[in-house]
Structures are given as structure tokens and as C-alpha cells.
Design an enzyme around this catalytic site. Structure first.
Site, PDB file in Angstrom:
ATOM      1  N   ASP A  30       0.875  -1.128  -0.204  1.00 58.10           N
ATOM      2  CA  ASP A  30       0.110  -0.039  -0.511  1.00 58.10           C
ATOM      3  C   ASP A  30       1.118   1.097  -0.045  1.00 58.10           C
ATOM      4  OD1 ASP A  30      -1.492   2.154   0.160  1.00 58.10           O
ATOM      5  OD2 ASP A  30      -2.281   1.341   2.682  1.00 58.10           O
ATOM      6  N   ASN A  32      -0.327   4.255  -0.668  1.00 56.05           N
ATOM      7  CA  ASN A  32      -0.711   5.793  -0.417  1.00 56.05           C
ATOM      8  C   ASN A  32      -1.495   5.458   1.263  1.00 56.05           C
ATOM      9  OD1 ASN A  32      -2.909   4.253  -1.077  1.00 56.05           O
ATOM     10  ND2 ASN A  32      -3.952   5.530  -2.103  1.00 56.05           N
ATOM     11  N   ASP A  34      -4.444   3.837   2.418  1.00 55.56           N
ATOM     12  CA  ASP A  34      -5.423   3.371   2.590  1.00 55.56           C
ATOM     13  C   ASP A  34      -5.672   1.391   3.369  1.00 55.56           C
ATOM     14  OD1 ASP A  34      -5.028   1.745   0.564  1.00 55.56           O
ATOM     15  OD2 ASP A  34      -6.433   2.765  -0.791  1.00 55.56           O
ATOM     16  N   ASP A  38      -1.501  -1.447  -3.933  1.00 49.06           N
ATOM     17  CA  ASP A  38      -1.781  -0.182  -5.216  1.00 49.06           C
ATOM     18  C   ASP A  38      -0.455  -0.497  -5.647  1.00 49.06           C
ATOM     19  OD1 ASP A  38       0.445   1.647  -3.710  1.00 49.06           O
ATOM     20  OD2 ASP A  38      -1.791   1.748  -2.251  1.00 49.06           O
ATOM     21  N   ASP A 208      -8.398 -16.571 -17.151  1.00 42.55           N
ATOM     22  CA  ASP A 208      -9.102 -17.072 -16.023  1.00 42.55           C
ATOM     23  C   ASP A 208     -10.364 -17.728 -16.806  1.00 42.55           C
ATOM     24  OD1 ASP A 208      -9.722 -16.303 -13.689  1.00 42.55           O
ATOM     25  OD2 ASP A 208     -11.772 -16.179 -13.688  1.00 42.55           O
ATOM     26  N   GLU A 262      -5.827 -20.962 -17.427  1.00 40.72           N
ATOM     27  CA  GLU A 262      -6.168 -21.930 -16.162  1.00 40.72           C
ATOM     28  C   GLU A 262      -7.373 -22.607 -15.860  1.00 40.72           C
ATOM     29  OE1 GLU A 262      -8.364 -20.355 -11.685  1.00 40.72           O
ATOM     30  OE2 GLU A 262      -8.943 -20.097 -13.723  1.00 40.72           O
TER      31      GLU A 262
HETATM   32  O1  ISL Z   1     -10.768 -21.502  -5.741  1.00 36.11           O
HETATM   33  C1  ISL Z   1     -11.171 -22.440  -6.100  1.00 36.11           C
HETATM   34  C2  ISL Z   1     -10.746 -23.543  -5.385  1.00 36.11           C
HETATM   35  O2  ISL Z   1     -11.568 -23.582  -4.149  1.00 36.11           O
HETATM   36  C3  ISL Z   1     -11.866 -21.734  -7.829  1.00 36.11           C
HETATM   37  O3  ISL Z   1     -12.906 -22.444  -7.769  1.00 36.11           O
HETATM   38  C4  ISL Z   1     -11.604 -21.364  -7.927  1.00 36.11           C
HETATM   39  O4  ISL Z   1     -12.703 -20.517  -8.438  1.00 36.11           O
HETATM   40  C5  ISL Z   1     -10.869 -21.750  -9.822  1.00 36.11           C
HETATM   41  O5  ISL Z   1     -10.314 -21.579  -9.708  1.00 36.11           O
HETATM   42  C6  ISL Z   1     -11.426 -20.432 -10.594  1.00 36.11           C
HETATM   43  O6  ISL Z   1     -10.687 -19.395  -9.968  1.00 36.11           O
HETATM   44  C7  ISL Z   1     -10.520 -18.346 -11.207  1.00 36.11           C
HETATM   45  O7  ISL Z   1     -12.088 -17.888 -11.448  1.00 36.11           O
HETATM   46  C8  ISL Z   1     -12.202 -17.160 -10.050  1.00 36.11           C
HETATM   47  C9  ISL Z   1     -11.425 -16.381  -9.355  1.00 36.11           C
HETATM   48  O8  ISL Z   1     -12.220 -16.657  -7.959  1.00 36.11           O
HETATM   49  C10 ISL Z   1     -10.395 -16.937  -8.692  1.00 36.11           C
HETATM   50  O9  ISL Z   1      -9.571 -15.815  -8.699  1.00 36.11           O
HETATM   51  C11 ISL Z   1      -9.446 -17.306  -9.764  1.00 36.11           C
HETATM   52  O10 ISL Z   1      -8.116 -17.027  -9.926  1.00 36.11           O
HETATM   53  C12 ISL Z   1     -13.230 -16.521 -10.867  1.00 36.11           C
HETATM   54  O11 ISL Z   1     -13.193 -15.167 -12.294  1.00 36.11           O
HETATM   55 CA    CA Z   2      -3.368   2.252  -1.623  1.00 39.27          CA
END
Ligand code: ISL
Ligand code: CA
Length: 563
Positions: A30, A32, A34, A38, A208, A262
Site C-alpha cells: 500500500d 497511500n 488506505d 496498489d 481466467d 487457467e
Molecule cells: O478457488 C477455487 C477452489 O477453491 C476455485 O473454485 C476457483 O474459483 C477456480 O480455480 C477459478 O479461479 C479463478 O476464477 C475465479 C476467481 O474467483 C479466482 O480467483 C480465479 O483464480 C472467478 O473469476
Molecule cells: Ca493504497
């Protein structure tokens, strides 16, 4: 082994030789006062990251977001989250990364947006709205949800929206509606926003839950065998490959970038179809088998070393020289690596954290270090539900504890071992209040009280620290091509507490021996081989070329075996 097996058939690429450092901006630094990390905070710590020797930084989402899921719910892909700073701060951060000869990859969260994204705000207005088809809307079925799909954050994956009396799909929280990738306009929007960031000079994306973007034809009910693991039903939909190839053709192929998907819900057998270089889809994926060893839902699972070894061997067998892999043991969704795979008690924390670093940086695939693991940061001693921030925990508590399915104590005991918040507590920079993360009285999530012992200021200057060991291992990997490209061989798959493997490139073989237990062990190397020249020992051992190694508890060694 015939020598041709050891030949390097891999094409060298910067992202194969890279070591990635994963930053979770909210918890890094952090600047600043808060209480929230960041971008300027990250910029102020680039020297610390550079000193580790890593070549790439992956930033968890920094886009404008109402933070229902800490940035994994994007409101505006072209704007920086106000909590994190401004676009000028981002540009300065990127510049600082480049000046240090590192690269920056961003988190592309495009399976879903925030419900506060302008597209969804329009989409929900009426069935005729031009943005209606940006999301997945269905009428009720017999006054119920359109199908039995469940959300990863508890409850049904559908929410009824009163404005049009239809349900929208959300595989995660209700504030994270899924985009409709069948709509070519949606795909074009995504490619545009990718170009926006690539044109600024970023070097790629972590994508993701990318295998979820294509939904099964007709959205059929989850069959009973998938109820406990719906990700394998949601992933790998019929058009996934087509979308990824289109993305590659339209965007990625025009830049020199890296991509890592992922791959939640992807099996090992399906992996080559995503990463084989001849298919032009992704460079590599995160396979979940290793991190699933330590958890069963919210409960901790007792795992064994032969199980872990079997995963690495099957990954190696599943991917031929046209495919590439990642190695990761933790991230912002998992407990701390030393608590999950090592021994975080004071006597063995340092040794086991270093052993895990040795493994991470000598296995086959691009290694990812999650922030704080290089300090040996541990899980948080949670004692009450109020201490958590994670929506997964809060929704799970309502669904499991408040309905009386599980007792509060049982649930909390599970969370202490598995909760995502374990990895999200702030970085421990020094011994000052709140670990030097913030000057605010109260950070957004409490700092682990062990910051007085475990912190960066101490470890950077201490010769034998976990941090300096990581730096040594990263450097060792960087100058040893056999560790990036060499053939992998597990020498002793069944041994209950020693993991011994070799990495061979041409005439060079490196032997890695890891004692995954606190017991001293006399370890006879299999097949009558001798160890070779000792290059690395996490406990400062000097035992040279012998056939029986006297390993101490949690000892890790790397030898160079001369031909
Ligand atoms: O965290 C998990 C296992 O407990 C998974 O269910 C996780 O949500 C999954 O791996 C998908 O993760 C990604 O997408 C999610 C987000 O919450 C996670 O942080 C991200 O890494 C939704 O965008
Ligand atoms: Ca901050």
C-alpha cells in the site's frame, strides 16, 4: 536410455526459460495509507522482485471492479481499479518493469464480467436490448432455474432478474454474469480489449477459467457423476478450440507474447489439445491436479508423496515435445505452499520452504512463484468467520454452517487449512506495525501476526534466508538449460518420503533429491548410481559423490552427474 531420448526437441522460447512471479495487487504494498495494496506500491518494490531473478511478473486483475471477487469481476476493462491507482500509474509500473528487463502479463477475465459492467447494465434492461445476447439469458423452467447447474460460490448458477423475468447464468457469484461467447460481437469486444493492453506493451495474459467460455449445446443438466466436480462438465465446450484459434489468429499471433490458461476442469488427456504448438491455441495451462492433492472442498486432505510423483510423471507423459507445461504449487486461490506441502512449524519451516523452492525450480515447465512464498509466509491462524473476506467463504458459510449441515468449528478447521484468504493476507515487508504493508491502522485483510519473525527486510539481508535461497535457485535454473528443457525421469516413484529425479539435456544430467519428511533418512540411490558433484543443498550439506545419501529432515540437494 538411448541418447535420442535426451535430445532437446523443444524449441527455445523466452516463456519456456522464464520464471514468473505472481503479484496479487491488493495484498502486495500500500503506497497511500488506505490499507489496500496498489500499483505505486508494486512499483516501489520492483527492485525486490528483480533481485529474485525472475523474468516475468503476472498481475492479478487490476481493472475497474466493484470487488465482489477482488477484481475477478471486471466493470471496465480499459480502466484501472480506483483502489489501485490510475492509468498513469499503470504506465509507470510497466515502464519500471521493462527498465529492469522483466516482462509483465495481465489477468484476462473474460468468461464473465461484473454485473456492473455497462454491457450487463444494458443487457438486463429488455429482451430487445442490443446487448441482450452478450450474456446467457433463459426463461424459467417449470417455475425453476433453467437447469441444475451450481455456482462455485454456492447455490444455483442462475439468478432471476425481475426487469425481464428471465434468469442469467453465472458459474461464479451472482455479481459475475457469464458472457455469451457464441455472440461474435462479444468475441470482437474481447479481442479489442486484449489489443488495447498489448499495444501498451504488455507481454501476454493469464486467462481466467478460459475452458468455460464455450457452453454445452442446449445447456443440459449436470449428470449426477458431475455434481461434486461440475468444472469437468462446464469446461471444454464444443466451440472452445474454435474461439481460441480465432483469438490467436486475430490477436495473439500479431505479438510476441505468452499465454497461460487457467485450466480448471481440464483433464490431462485434454491438455495437448489446448497447448500443442501446432494447434495455435495457448502456450501452456495450469493443471489443477497438484493443488487438489491437499484439499477436498473446504476440508484438508492427507496427501502422499507417491501421489504427487505420479502426477508429475503423468503430466510428463501426456505432453510431448510439441507441448509446454507450468509448475505451480500455490496461488491466490490456494493455501500457502509451506503450510500445504511443507511443515510450517518453527523447526522445519525454513528447510521445507527451501525444499519446495528446489522442486518448483527444477521440475519441467515454466515455474510460477506466488508472492510471499519466497519468504516462507504461512497460513493465517483464523479463529472466527469475521476474519475472512473471500466471497467463497462467506457464501459457503451461509450454505453449510447457517443451514446446520456442518458445525462452525468443523468448517473453520477446514478453512484454516484450505481457505483462499490464507494466501491473500498482506505481504510482510518488515517488523513495523502491519508488517510494513500499510501505514493505515487496519489493512483490508489482517496481516499474519508472525510478521515480526517472517518478513522481507530480515530475509533480504540474511545470507541463508528463504528469499536468498529462492534467488539462488532462480539463478541456477536460469543458467542451467537442462532444468528448462531437459528430459524428466522419476527414479523412485514408490518411495514414501524421498523424491529423486533427474533432468537430462544432451550429455548433462542433474539429479534432484528431496526428503519430504522431518526424519533423517539414509537414502540409497536407485540403480546403483552415484550422486555426482553437489551443486545445491538447502541445509548446507557438503556430502559429495556417494551412493547412500545421509539426508536430514526436509533436506534438498541438487547434484550434477558427470557422464
Ligand atoms: O478457488 C477455487 C477452489 O477453491 C476455485 O473454485 C476457483 O474459483 C477456480 O480455480 C477459478 O479461479 C479463478 O476464477 C475465479 C476467481 O474467483 C479466482 O480467483 C480465479 O483464480 C472467478 O473469476
Ligand atoms: Ca493504497
Amino acid at each position: 536410455m538411448p541418447s535420442s531420448d535426451n535430445d532437446n526437441a523443444y524449441q527455445p522460447k523466452w516463456w519456456k526459460e522464464a520464471v514468473v512471479y505472481h503479484v496479487y495487487p491488493r495484498s502486495f504494498k500500500d503506497s497511500n495509507g488506505d490499507g489496500i495494496g496498489d500499483l505505486n506500491g508494486i512499483a516501489s518494490k520492483l527492485d525486490y522482485i528483480e533481485r529474485l531473478g525472475v523474468s516475468v511478473i503476472w498481475l492479478s486483475p487490476h481493472f475497474d471492479s466493484p470487488n465482489a471477487d477482488n477484481g475477478y469481476d471486471v466493470r471496465d476493462y480499459r480502466k484501472v481499479m480506483t483502489d489501485f491507482g490510475t492509468m498513469a500509474d499503470f504506465d509507470a509500473l510497466l515502464k519500471g518493469v521493462k527498465q529492469r528487463n522483466m516482462k509483465l502479463i495481465l489477468d484476462l477475465v473474460v468468461n464473465h464480467t461484473s454485473d456492473e459492467h455497462a454491457w450487463f447494465q444494458e443487457s438486463r434492461k429488455s429482451k430487445e436490448n442490443p446487448y441482450r445476447d452478450y450474456y446467457i439469458w433463459r426463461p424459467a423452467k417449470y417455475e425453476h432455474e433453467p437447469n441444475n447447474w451450481t455456482s462455485f460460490f454456492s447455490g444455483p448458477a442462475w439468478t432471476l432478474d425481475p426487469a425481464t423475468d428471465e434468469y442469467y447464468l453465472h458459474l461464479f457469484a451472482a455479481k459475475q454474469p457469464d458472457l455469451n461467447w457464441e455472440n461474435p460481437k462479444v468475441r470482437r469486444e474481447v479481442y479489442d480489449l486484449m489489443r488495447f493492453w498489448l499495444d501498451k506493451g504488455v507481454d501476454g495474459f493469464r486467462m481466467d477459467v478460459i475452458p468455460f467460455i464455450s457452453k454445452r449445446e442446449g445447456l443440459p443438466d449436470l449428470p449426477p457423476e458431475y455434481l461434486a466436480r461440475p468444472q469437468f462438465f462446464y469446461a471444454m465446450g464444443p466451440n472452445l478450440h474454435e474461439y481460441l484459434r480465432e483469438m490467436n489468429r486475430e490477436v495473439l499471433s500479431q505479438y510476441d507474447v505468452m499465454t497461460v490458461g487457467e485450466a480448471f476442469g481440464v483433464t490431462l488427456e485434454q491438455t495437448p489439445s489446448l497447448v500443442d504448438q501446432r494447434r495455435h491455441e495457448l502456450n501452456m495451462i495450469f493443471n489443477f491436479d497438484v493443488v487438489l492433492l491437499h484439499s477436498e472442498g473446504v476440508r484438508r486432505r492427507a496427501w502422499t508423496l507417491p501421489e504427487l510423483k505420479a502426477i508429475y510423471t503423468s503430466e510428463d507423459k501426456a505432453l510431448d515435445t510439441n507441448s509446454w507445461n507450468t509448475v505451480f504449487l500455490s496461488n491466490h486461490d490456494n493455501p500457502r505452499v509451506v503450510s500445504a506441502f511443507g511443515d510450517d512449524s518453527p523447526a522445519y519451516r525454513a528447510a521445507s520452504a527451501k525444499l519446495l523452492a528446489t522442486m518448483l525450480l527444477t521440475l519441467k515447465g515454466t515455474p510460477f512463484i506466488y508472492q510471499g512464498d519466497e519468504l516462507g509466509m504461512t497460513n493465517y491462524p483464523f479463529t472466527s468467520i469475521e476474519q475472512f473476506d473471500d466471497i467463497q467463504v462467506k457464501n459457503g458459510w451461509k450454505a453449510e454452517v447457517l443451514t446446520g449441515k456442518v458445525t462452525a468449528d468443523e468448517y473453520l478447521a477446514g478453512l484454516r487449512g484450505t481457505s483462499r484468504d490464507n494466501a491473500r493476507t498482506p505481504m510482510q515487508w518488515d517488523g513495523s506495525p502491519n508488517g510494513g504493508f500499510t501505514t493505515a491502522d487496519k489493512p483490508w485483510l489482517a496481516v499474519n501476526p508472525n510478521y515480526t519473525e517472517i518478513n522481507a527486510a530480515r530475509e533480504v539481508q540474511e545470507a541463508g534466508s528463504i528469499y536468498n535461497y529462492f534467488a539462488e535457485m532462480v539463478e541456477f535454473r536460469r543458467k542451467t538449460p537442462a532444468l528448462a528443457h531437459g528430459v524428466y525421469r522419476d527414479l523412485d516413484p514408490q518411495h514414501a518420503n524421498v523424491f529423486a529425479y533427474t533432468r537430462t539435456l544432451g550429455s548433462e544430467t542433474y539429479l534432484v533429491v528431496l526428503n519430504f519428511s522431518k526424519n533423517d533418512t539414509d537414502y540409497l540411490l536407485p540403480g546403483g548410481i552415484e550422486a555426482g558433484t553437489l551443486k545445491i543443498s538447502n541445509l548446507g550439506s557438503s556430502e559429495g559423490n556417494v551412493a547412500v545419501l545421509k539426508l536430514k529432515g526436509w533436506e534438498a540437494r541438487v547434484y550434477r552427474q558427470t557422464p
